[in-house]
Write an enzyme that holds these catalytic residues in place. Structure first.
Site, short mmCIF file in Angstrom:
data_model
loop_
_atom_site.label_atom_id
_atom_site.label_comp_id
_atom_site.label_asym_id
_atom_site.label_seq_id
_atom_site.Cartn_x
_atom_site.Cartn_y
_atom_site.Cartn_z
CD GLU A 40 4.41 3.73 6.92
OE1 GLU A 40 4.18 2.61 7.57
OE2 GLU A 40 5.47 3.99 6.45
NE ARG A 78 5.53 -1.41 1.97
CZ ARG A 78 5.32 -1.22 3.27
NH1 ARG A 78 4.89 -0.22 3.90
NH2 ARG A 78 6.02 -2.07 3.96
#
Lengths: 524, 314
Positions: free
Chosen positions: A447, A498
């Site tokens: 995610e 990320r």
């Protein structure tokens, strides 16, 4: 060294030795002083050195207006067309290797390397070769050299066609000889199948403790150039779409978003700029985004959590359906991926050499799956997820693999999460009270953004907060922001590190944060 | 075999005429090599007789067993002919009985095999190369309307940086398709991807490769006017489909021309391929293949007219 000490027979052997040493020291000191005094003529030369004045240590560059101004050539520009020309190069000494009357130096400038030869010849003395071979690694040197074509090609250097034949070697800034890590080790490709090759690696912690050296590897240079690219593309694309960049405070009076634990000083550090984004929407900015540090004090030592990271957040008012926002975010990602694919292929290639990974794939327009569809896909392979249950991390990864196998995309959007697993400010679905108007987006099965339509009605918000057992008095200011009318809006926040990590398929988020912060690290 | 050939005499290697002392520690078995002990020589068995054994001892001489063998062969052939007749009669019997159900299959009132079939492909994915757009989808979408409505959504895979105009045209035609009559909906995702000319169809995990195989799958999965398996000319349709595959793959112009001639021959003077009065899967595949592989100047006037008829479908 010329021994110019007078022989003293009366002295004892030991004292003679000490005397010798002292004499040498004195000599060295004198020479040093000489260096400083006459910088252009200094040299560690013996008498009759043909290359006297062609090598040595340069005086400290202090922007002296009288100093000689040289024009330097970049290593990346060295090629066949310059063959035969005399060039000056300032670069780092990557490796040095002496062999008899020859000395091979590899110079490095970011990811570019070139081989230099220092040969004993009419113009180059033996002592110059000796001096060159003793320069510590990672020193910055100035070099005058002739570009020569390398007929058989230079292996192990980026500039294969040419090599340099040095005529002058000056040390600009010396490194200490002992390095905590070798750049070569730090940039060695990770090939699990190659068991024959050298298997020396640099530990992640060693890298982080000596981040300045570690960052000099071509891979790290590429990673952070790409990271800058993500940030720039994010800004450019959103600005083009009419978003306004805002700056939100990082020190806040109370814990925001979702009731997570906070670092407690006299105030709190912002866990998310969400409240401020929403206030900007309520203040009629229509579409806003912000780039800034976000703090999370979760005590999670995983490969993908940091206590401080760069958040790319956006919030947008919409007309009727939150999909307007969701698809805007989806398109934003597609645009970023396309920008990276088209503008940063060199960087992706460099990182891929050290950390081999399949290229990132995506679809345009992005694939949107509904939560029940995802549950069905998982059920087909025997992983049952309840209707009102969140996906566990392994399930998310498995789903990522299933989606990749079926649609061949590493990026997809999962829509309509169950209301029970989302924060209290998430807007419930108008048709099914168990569903919510919320979405997650995934890269390589992890995610990267979690977003939703927010409740912009103070009464419904109060009701939902009560349902979640949240103390209304603590979030009064949040609820109050919607009292004076607020357009329907949705948004989300992305972690820059990320995104870069997953885009490049790296295994640890610390690789994509220049100076990472986690529960165990606050230095450097 | 041209009958016995003259052979030279060789030294005897194995002597079988000496008496062998058999060990008595084990139980005895019936000699399986001797003439079938106690078994009647039935006509359907090629039995080995003593006479045949000494075939090698004979040189240059008419073999006595030969006539017997020939007679036996005749007998077998006769039996085969009989069997063939039997099968033919069975076939004609079956033909008569299978005509009525076939009609019901072709009739336009029939829809999907079962409602289950619809659930079986909730998300059909077609990967296509933008260099070889599967034009057949356009026709299939038109011809299948009323039976099922193919709803396309199109994605661009990251391996493709820009889409050629032809592919864009096909894309917009597929997405903007308005069915005249509503049928059950089948959602199809078309993904433009940098793959070989073989279009891929993904229903389960294993892709079905090739545009013609995609059409074969469609015609089998959905009972519609396009289904051809049970038709009498099913095999011909299949062979036309194979030719279409080769047309796209053909490397030289001459190779392609000869393949196109085969299609032309199949068209003859009729409206559609194989002398049909309605477009079939073969027409769809051929139309797509020709559009992908060659320009209209390469095809004959007759084929050109047919090509225009195909274009008017969509």
């Amino acid at each position: 060294m010329v021994d110019n000490k007078p022989p003293e027979g009366a002295e004892k052997v030991e004292s003679k030795k000490t005397l010798k040493k002292e004499a040498k020291k004195a000599e060295k000191a004198a020479k040093k002083a000489e260096h400083k005094g006459t910088p252009q003529n200094e040299s560690v030369s013996e008498e009759g050195d043909v290359s006297a004045g062609k090598y040595g240590n340069l005086p400290l560059i202090r922007s002296d207006p009288t100093a000689i101004q040289r024009k330097f050539t970049y290593i990346k520009d060295l090629n066949k067309s310059l063959a035969g020309e005399l060039v000056w190069v300032r670069a780092r000494l990557h490796t040095v290797r002496a062999r008899g009357k020859q000395c091979f130096i590899v110079l490095r400038q970011r990811e570019f390397t070139v081989q230099v030869l220092v040969n004993v010849s009419d113009a180059v003395s033996k002592s110059m070769v000796k001096f060159s071979s003793n320069i510590p690694k990672e020193s910055i040197i100035d070099l005058e050299a002739k570009v020569a074509e390398a007929p058989s090609g230079v292996a192990g250097c980026t500039q294969r066609e040419v090599e340099l034949v040095a005529s002058q070697v000056w040390v600009v800034s010396a490194s200490i000889p002992q390095l905590p890590l070798q750049i070569e080790d730090a940039s060695r490709p990770e090939k699990p199948e190659d068991e024959e090759g050298l298997n020396i690696r640099v530990n992640q912690d060693t890298r982080l403790d000596n981040r300045i050296l570690d960052l000099r590897t071509p891979t790290n240079q590429a990673i952070f150039r790409l990271e800058a690219g993500v940030c720039r593309l994010f800004r450019d694309i959103l600005t083009k779409r009419g978003f306004v960049e805002i700056h939100t405070p990082k020190i806040i009076p109370a814990a925001s978003e979702g009731g997570r634990q906070c670092v407690h000083w006299s105030a709190y550090l912002a866990q998310s700029p969400q409240l401020y984004k929403q206030m900007a929407i309520a203040a009629d900015f229509d579409k806003v985004f912000t780039v800034g540090a976000v703090f999370r004090a979760e005590d999670s030592n995983t490969h993908r959590h940091l206590t401080e990271f760069v958040g790319l957040d956006l919030e947008m008012a919409f007309q009727y359906h939150y999909h307007e926002v969701m698809l805007t975010i989806g398109d934003l990602f597609t645009e970023i991926f396309k920008g990276l694919r088209d503008q940063y292929s060199t960087e992706i290639g460099i990182v891929g050499q050290q950390f081999p990974v399949e290229p990132f794939t995506f679809l345009e327009p992005p694939l949107v799956l509904q939560y029940p569809q995802a549950r069905k896909m998982l059920a087909e392979v025997g992983v049952e997820v309840g209707e009102e249950e969140d996906l566990s991390t392994p399930a998310e990864k498995l789903l990522g693999r299933l989606v990749k196998a079926k649609y061949d995309t590493d990026f997809y959007i999962l829509d309509k999460y169950p209301l029970a697993v989302r924060p209290f400010y998430t807007m419930p679905d108008p048709q099914d009270p168990r569903k919510s108007n919320s979405y997650d987006m995934f890269m390589r099965g992890e995610e990267i953004i979690s977003g939703a339509q927010r409740i912009h009605d103070p009464e419904l918000l109060t009701e939902r907060a009560k349902h979640h057992g949240i103390d209304i008095t603590k979030i009064a200011s949040y609820i109050d922001s919607f009292k004076y009318g607020c357009p329907p809006h949705a948004g989300g926040g992305i972690g820059l590190e990320r995104v870069v990590m997953l885009y490049l398929g790296l295994d640890n988020i610390r690789k994509t944060s220049m100076f990472p912060r986690d529960p165990k690290r606050v230095t450097p | 075999m041209n009958g016995p050939i003259k052979m030279y005499q060789t030294r005897q290697i194995v002597r079988y005429d000496i008496p062998v002392e058999l060990p008595k520690c084990m139980y005895t078995l019936k000699n399986i090599h001797s003439t079938r002990n106690g078994m009647v020589d039935s006509s359907d068995h090629v039995s080995s007789s003593d006479k045949k054994l000494d075939i090698f001892d004979q040189n240059n001489h008419k073999i006595p067993g030969m006539a017997e063998l020939e007679a036996k062969q005749e007998e077998i052939l006769k039996q085969l002919a009989e069997l063939k007749n039997q099968i033919l009669s069975i076939k004609s019997d079956l033909n008569i009985s299978s005509v009525p159900p076939k009609k019901s299959i072709i009739s336009p009132t029939s829809t999907l095999c079962t409602p289950v079939a619809l659930d079986e492909f909730p998300d059909v994915i077609i990967n296509a190369s933008p260099m070889n757009p599967p034009y057949s989808l356009e026709l299939a979408q038109q011809l299948l309307q009323g039976v099922v409505t193919l709803i396309f959504s199109v994605h661009l895979h990251s391996t493709v940086s820009s889409l050629p105009d032809e592919a864009k045209k096909l894309e917009s035609s597929l997405v903007n398709f308005m069915p005249k009559s509503k049928g059950p909906e089948v959602k199809v995702r078309l993904i433009w991807k940098n793959i070989s000319s073989n279009t891929e169809l993904l229903v389960s995990h294993i892709p079905i490769l090739g545009e013609v195989n995609l059409l074969r799958y469609l015609s089998r999965a959905i009972k519609s006017p396009l289904s051809y398996e049970s038709e009498p000319d099913g095999t011909e349709i299949d062979s036309i489909l194979d030719i279409c595959y080769l047309v796209v793959r053909a490397k030289t112009k001459t190779e392609r021309t000869s393949l196109l001639q085969t299609i032309n021959k199949s068209l003859g003077k009729s409206q559609w391929l194989l002398g049909r009065d309605q477009a079939s899967v073969a027409d769809i595949a051929a139309y797509s293949a020709i559009r992908q592989a060659s320009n209209t100047s390469e095809i004959s006037a007759n084929l050109g007219k047919w090509f225009h008829r195909c274009e008017t479908i969509c």
